[in-house]
Write an enzyme that holds these catalytic residues in place. Structure first.
Site, PDB file in Angstrom:
ATOM      1  N   HIS A 133     -37.181  66.797 -84.410  1.00 11.97           N
ATOM      2  CA  HIS A 133     -37.941  67.712 -83.572  1.00 11.97           C
ATOM      3  C   HIS A 133     -37.739  67.395 -82.094  1.00 11.97           C
ATOM      4  O   HIS A 133     -37.220  66.347 -81.730  1.00 11.97           O
ATOM      5  CB  HIS A 133     -39.431  67.640 -83.908  1.00 11.97           C
ATOM      6  CG  HIS A 133     -39.807  68.388 -85.149  1.00 11.97           C
ATOM      7  ND1 HIS A 133     -39.616  67.871 -86.416  1.00 11.97           N
ATOM      8  CD2 HIS A 133     -40.346  69.620 -85.323  1.00 11.97           C
ATOM      9  CE1 HIS A 133     -40.030  68.761 -87.309  1.00 11.97           C
ATOM     10  NE2 HIS A 133     -40.479  69.827 -86.674  1.00 11.97           N
ATOM     11  N   LYS A 137     -43.104  66.598 -79.296  1.00 11.49           N
ATOM     12  CA  LYS A 137     -43.941  66.642 -80.500  1.00 11.49           C
ATOM     13  C   LYS A 137     -44.803  65.391 -80.586  1.00 11.49           C
ATOM     14  O   LYS A 137     -44.309  64.270 -80.428  1.00 11.49           O
ATOM     15  CB  LYS A 137     -43.068  66.773 -81.745  1.00 11.49           C
ATOM     16  CG  LYS A 137     -43.859  67.040 -83.014  1.00 11.49           C
ATOM     17  CD  LYS A 137     -42.943  67.463 -84.132  1.00 11.49           C
ATOM     18  CE  LYS A 137     -43.705  67.755 -85.423  1.00 11.49           C
ATOM     19  NZ  LYS A 137     -44.709  68.812 -85.245  1.00 11.49           N
TER      20      LYS A 137
END
Length: 248
Positions: A133, A137
């Site tokens: 990601h 995040k």
């Protein structure tokens, strides 16, 4: 016309959700709620359904408010764990007509990947998950990876498989990742990524890799809209969009 309030409307996913809702002919965006705004705006706007795309530490309070106000909720916040899902189920026990859908991932491709992975899990000796990601995040592993591991672990247990083989005796902390439901989960965080996941299976003389890539936040639109339209007629707690895709 279904009236929707978005809680967490000014984040990446919240902003994309608002765009997706506004592009429809059957949904109306009646409230954009940020971190400093009152949840009372959900009620004041006359929302029929709320979408929560905030943070794991805010979800329970948001869901509790909405359920007590008689407003169904779709939760797209990453990192909602089993304990929190249990608390949501308890809230709904006192409001049997209200529905909450917790979606670990809104991408239909990701939902299919998770479903296919659970089917494959019973046929392979070993499995691990790698999720990748963007660097902003805040949770690791991702909600999608944790849910995938839960599904994999359940499928392996149902098939009577032994624990995954691993001869590691010495390792640096974190080298083998987190362990969720008996499955190793590894997290990568890099600028330039959006949301990506691989499920790697190993057996005698062969491997199988299932991979899904979200290149843009627009990949979540279809799942967001599917869940918003479904939750008003689906009382109780539903975890995962697969229940909507395959029971439609």
């Amino acid at each position: 016309m279904l009236k929707v309030a978005v809680i967490g409307a000014y984040g990446k996913l919240g902003s994309q959700s608002c765009l997706a809702i506004e592009a429809t002919s059957d949904l109306s965006l009646v409230a954009r709620i940020g971190s400093k705004d009152s949840l009372q705006a959900v009620v004041d706007a006359g929302a029929d359904v709320a979408l929560d795309v905030t943070r794991p530490d805010a979800v329970l309070a948001n869901v509790s408010f909405c359920v007590s106000a008689g407003v169904p909720v779709v939760v797209g916040t990453s990192g909602v764990n089993e304990s929190q899902r249990s608390e949501i189920a308890d809230l709904l026990a006192a409001a049997p007509r209200i529905g909450v859908i917790v979606a670990p991932n809104f991408s239909l491709g990701a939902v299919l990947m998770m479903t296919f992975a659970a089917q494959a899990a019973r046929h392979f000796e070993s499995v691990e998950v790698v999720e990748l990601h963007h660097a902003r995040k805040v949770d690791a592993p991702s909600g999608t990876a944790s849910r995938t591991a839960e599904l994999l672990g359940a499928a392996r247990a149902e098939a009577g498989l032994a624990p995954v083989p691993d001869a590691t005796e010495k390792s640096l902390d974190g080298a083998r990742g987190a362990v969720v439901s008996g499955v190793h989960v590894h997290s990568v965080r890099l600028p330039g990524l959006v949301a990506h996941q691989e499920v790697l299976f190993g057996g005698t003389g062969e491997t199988l890799t299932l991979r899904h890539d979200s290149m843009s936040y627009s990949s979540f639109d279809a799942g967001i809209l599917l869940a918003l339209r479904a939750v008003v007629d689906k009382p109780g707690l539903t975890v995962g969009l697969e229940h909507l895709l395959f029971n439609a």
